[in-house]
Design a protein around this motif. Structure first.
Motif, PDB file in Angstrom:
ATOM      1  N   GLN A 183       0.849  -1.188   0.000  1.00 31.08           N
ATOM      2  CA  GLN A 183       0.000   0.000   0.000  1.00 31.08           C
ATOM      3  C   GLN A 183       0.889   1.244   0.000  1.00 31.08           C
ATOM      4  OE1 GLN A 183      -2.746   0.138   3.245  1.00 31.08           O
ATOM      5  NE2 GLN A 183      -3.624   2.097   2.643  1.00 31.08           N
ATOM      6  N   VAL A 184       0.612   2.140  -0.939  1.00 31.81           N
ATOM      7  CA  VAL A 184       1.400   3.358  -1.045  1.00 31.81           C
ATOM      8  C   VAL A 184       1.058   4.295   0.105  1.00 31.81           C
ATOM      9  CG1 VAL A 184       1.939   5.359  -2.460  1.00 31.81           C
ATOM     10  CG2 VAL A 184       1.514   3.148  -3.532  1.00 31.81           C
ATOM     11  N   GLN A 185       2.085   4.840   0.722  1.00 29.17           N
ATOM     12  CA  GLN A 185       1.890   5.803   1.802  1.00 29.17           C
ATOM     13  C   GLN A 185       2.539   7.133   1.433  1.00 29.17           C
ATOM     14  OE1 GLN A 185       3.478   3.658   5.261  1.00 29.17           O
ATOM     15  NE2 GLN A 185       1.376   3.507   6.019  1.00 29.17           N
ATOM     16  N   LEU A 186       1.899   8.207   1.850  1.00 27.51           N
ATOM     17  CA  LEU A 186       2.397   9.555   1.615  1.00 27.51           C
ATOM     18  C   LEU A 186       2.679  10.190   2.975  1.00 27.51           C
ATOM     19  CD1 LEU A 186      -0.272  10.585  -1.019  1.00 27.51           C
ATOM     20  CD2 LEU A 186       2.106   9.996  -1.503  1.00 27.51           C
ATOM     21  N   VAL A 187       3.868  10.737   3.139  1.00 27.01           N
ATOM     22  CA  VAL A 187       4.252  11.349   4.410  1.00 27.01           C
ATOM     23  C   VAL A 187       4.758  12.763   4.132  1.00 27.01           C
ATOM     24  CG1 VAL A 187       5.688  11.211   6.455  1.00 27.01           C
ATOM     25  CG2 VAL A 187       4.833   9.108   5.388  1.00 27.01           C
ATOM     26  N   GLU A 188       3.991  13.744   4.583  1.00 27.88           N
ATOM     27  CA  GLU A 188       4.349  15.149   4.394  1.00 27.88           C
ATOM     28  C   GLU A 188       5.092  15.683   5.614  1.00 27.88           C
ATOM     29  OE1 GLU A 188       0.316  14.356   2.391  1.00 27.88           O
ATOM     30  OE2 GLU A 188       1.176  14.012   4.382  1.00 27.88           O
ATOM     31  N   SER A 189       6.013  16.619   5.375  1.00 31.33           N
ATOM     32  CA  SER A 189       6.762  17.235   6.468  1.00 31.33           C
ATOM     33  C   SER A 189       7.260  18.608   6.050  1.00 31.33           C
ATOM     34  CB  SER A 189       7.942  16.352   6.871  1.00 31.33           C
ATOM     35  OG  SER A 189       8.843  16.199   5.786  1.00 31.33           O
ATOM     36  N   GLY A 190       7.765  19.365   7.026  1.00 31.14           N
ATOM     37  CA  GLY A 190       8.378  20.652   6.723  1.00 31.14           C
ATOM     38  C   GLY A 190       7.550  21.869   7.079  1.00 31.14           C
ATOM     39  N   GLY A 191       6.336  21.663   7.539  1.00 24.70           N
ATOM     40  CA  GLY A 191       5.499  22.798   7.898  1.00 24.70           C
ATOM     41  C   GLY A 191       5.981  23.463   9.177  1.00 24.70           C
ATOM     42  N   GLY A 192       5.316  24.559   9.515  1.00 25.73           N
ATOM     43  CA  GLY A 192       5.682  25.273  10.732  1.00 25.73           C
ATOM     44  C   GLY A 192       5.035  26.630  10.799  1.00 25.73           C
ATOM     45  N   LEU A 193       5.488  27.421  11.751  1.00 24.13           N
ATOM     46  CA  LEU A 193       4.994  28.777  11.944  1.00 24.13           C
ATOM     47  C   LEU A 193       6.020  29.749  11.385  1.00 24.13           C
ATOM     48  CD1 LEU A 193       3.068  30.870  13.216  1.00 24.13           C
ATOM     49  CD2 LEU A 193       4.357  30.588  15.356  1.00 24.13           C
ATOM     50  N   VAL A 194       5.575  30.653  10.539  1.00 25.27           N
ATOM     51  CA  VAL A 194       6.485  31.606   9.908  1.00 25.27           C
ATOM     52  C   VAL A 194       5.784  32.955   9.793  1.00 25.27           C
ATOM     53  CG1 VAL A 194       5.758  30.949   7.581  1.00 25.27           C
ATOM     54  CG2 VAL A 194       8.033  31.935   7.932  1.00 25.27           C
ATOM     55  N   GLN A 195       6.554  34.007   9.816  1.00 22.25           N
ATOM     56  CA  GLN A 195       5.977  35.335   9.640  1.00 22.25           C
ATOM     57  C   GLN A 195       5.700  35.611   8.170  1.00 22.25           C
ATOM     58  OE1 GLN A 195       8.739  38.089  11.507  1.00 22.25           O
ATOM     59  NE2 GLN A 195       7.526  38.081  13.391  1.00 22.25           N
ATOM     60  N   ALA A 196       4.773  36.495   7.931  1.00 17.65           N
ATOM     61  CA  ALA A 196       4.467  36.882   6.555  1.00 17.65           C
ATOM     62  C   ALA A 196       5.747  37.360   5.862  1.00 17.65           C
ATOM     63  CB  ALA A 196       3.419  37.986   6.540  1.00 17.65           C
ATOM     64  N   GLY A 197       5.910  36.914   4.617  1.00 17.62           N
ATOM     65  CA  GLY A 197       7.111  37.236   3.865  1.00 17.62           C
ATOM     66  C   GLY A 197       8.186  36.185   3.973  1.00 17.62           C
ATOM     67  N   GLY A 198       8.012  35.250   4.879  1.00 17.45           N
ATOM     68  CA  GLY A 198       8.989  34.199   5.093  1.00 17.45           C
ATOM     69  C   GLY A 198       8.855  33.052   4.108  1.00 17.45           C
ATOM     70  N   SER A 199       9.671  32.022   4.328  1.00 11.19           N
ATOM     71  CA  SER A 199       9.721  30.873   3.425  1.00 11.19           C
ATOM     72  C   SER A 199       9.683  29.565   4.198  1.00 11.19           C
ATOM     73  CB  SER A 199      11.002  30.910   2.589  1.00 11.19           C
ATOM     74  OG  SER A 199      11.078  32.063   1.784  1.00 11.19           O
ATOM     75  N   LEU A 200       9.174  28.552   3.546  1.00  6.80           N
ATOM     76  CA  LEU A 200       9.198  27.183   4.055  1.00  6.80           C
ATOM     77  C   LEU A 200       9.391  26.247   2.879  1.00  6.80           C
ATOM     78  CD1 LEU A 200       6.239  27.053   6.628  1.00  6.80           C
ATOM     79  CD2 LEU A 200       8.661  26.830   7.160  1.00  6.80           C
ATOM     80  N   ARG A 201       9.960  25.084   3.148  1.00 11.49           N
ATOM     81  CA  ARG A 201      10.087  24.044   2.129  1.00 11.49           C
ATOM     82  C   ARG A 201       9.433  22.776   2.652  1.00 11.49           C
ATOM     83  NH1 ARG A 201      15.118  20.427  -0.026  1.00 11.49           N
ATOM     84  NH2 ARG A 201      14.553  20.314  -2.230  1.00 11.49           N
ATOM     85  N   LEU A 202       8.409  22.343   1.955  1.00 15.34           N
ATOM     86  CA  LEU A 202       7.694  21.133   2.318  1.00 15.34           C
ATOM     87  C   LEU A 202       8.242  19.949   1.542  1.00 15.34           C
ATOM     88  CD1 LEU A 202       4.004  22.436   2.332  1.00 15.34           C
ATOM     89  CD2 LEU A 202       5.748  22.608   4.122  1.00 15.34           C
ATOM     90  N   SER A 203       8.169  18.774   2.159  1.00 13.89           N
ATOM     91  CA  SER A 203       8.580  17.540   1.511  1.00 13.89           C
ATOM     92  C   SER A 203       7.463  16.514   1.616  1.00 13.89           C
ATOM     93  CB  SER A 203       9.844  16.971   2.168  1.00 13.89           C
ATOM     94  OG  SER A 203      10.927  17.850   2.057  1.00 13.89           O
ATOM     95  N   CYS A 204       7.376  15.656   0.610  1.00 15.31           N
ATOM     96  CA  CYS A 204       6.410  14.560   0.623  1.00 15.31           C
ATOM     97  C   CYS A 204       7.124  13.316   0.139  1.00 15.31           C
ATOM     98  CB  CYS A 204       5.224  14.880  -0.271  1.00 15.31           C
ATOM     99  SG  CYS A 204       4.126  13.469  -0.525  1.00 15.31           S
ATOM    100  N   ALA A 205       7.263  12.360   1.037  1.00 14.60           N
ATOM    101  CA  ALA A 205       7.894  11.092   0.686  1.00 14.60           C
ATOM    102  C   ALA A 205       6.813  10.065   0.395  1.00 14.60           C
ATOM    103  CB  ALA A 205       8.770  10.620   1.833  1.00 14.60           C
ATOM    104  N   ALA A 206       6.950   9.408  -0.746  1.00 14.01           N
ATOM    105  CA  ALA A 206       5.977   8.403  -1.154  1.00 14.01           C
ATOM    106  C   ALA A 206       6.655   7.057  -1.290  1.00 14.01           C
ATOM    107  CB  ALA A 206       5.332   8.798  -2.480  1.00 14.01           C
ATOM    108  N   SER A 207       5.975   6.033  -0.829  1.00  9.12           N
ATOM    109  CA  SER A 207       6.521   4.684  -0.953  1.00  9.12           C
ATOM    110  C   SER A 207       6.085   4.075  -2.270  1.00  9.12           C
ATOM    111  CB  SER A 207       6.043   3.814   0.205  1.00  9.12           C
ATOM    112  OG  SER A 207       4.631   3.708   0.198  1.00  9.12           O
TER     113      SER A 207
END
Length: 116
Positions: free
Chosen positions: A1-25
């Motif tokens: 069974q394929v699983q999807l695992v997301e990560s990288g979120g968080g709290l950031v101020q407006a104008g900031g940056s984040l990088r999300l990742s999604c690992a799939a089996s």
């Protein structure tokens, strides 16, 4: 069974940056168009960005020019680089296939909160 695992979120101020990742089996990842979605409180889940197996990309108008989707097929991972974040980007972010492909079971998502 394929699983999807997301990560990288968080709290950031407006104008900031984040990088999300999604690992799939599973091998299924490399042959499918993948996408990032988001769901804000009280709203329907919406498609944010998509990327084909060959690297072609598409974006919702609301994130065009600020977000960049990419993938590493060797690592079965899709990324979402989010720059110039706005409070209205606050949501739980998910990855999955892109329609018309049949969607996989949703992962737990990753929370992104942008403060003003």
């Amino acid at each position: 069974q394929v699983q999807l695992v997301e990560s990288g979120g968080g709290l950031v101020q407006a104008g900031g940056s984040l990088r999300l990742s999604c690992a799939a089996s599973g091998r299924i990842f490399s042959i499918n168009t993948m996408a990032w979605y988001r769901q804000a409180p009280g709203k329907q889940r919406e498609l944010v960005a998509g990327i084909t197996s060959g690297g072609g990309t598409s974006y919702a108008d609301s994130v065009k020019g600020r977000f960049t989707i990419s993938r590493d097929n060797a690592k079965n991972t899709v990324y979402l680089q989010m720059n110039s974040l706005k409070p209205e980007d606050t949501a739980v972010y998910y990855c999955n296939k892109k329609p018309p492909a049949v969607l996989l079971s949703w992962g737990q998502g990753t929370q992104v909160t942008v403060s003003s």
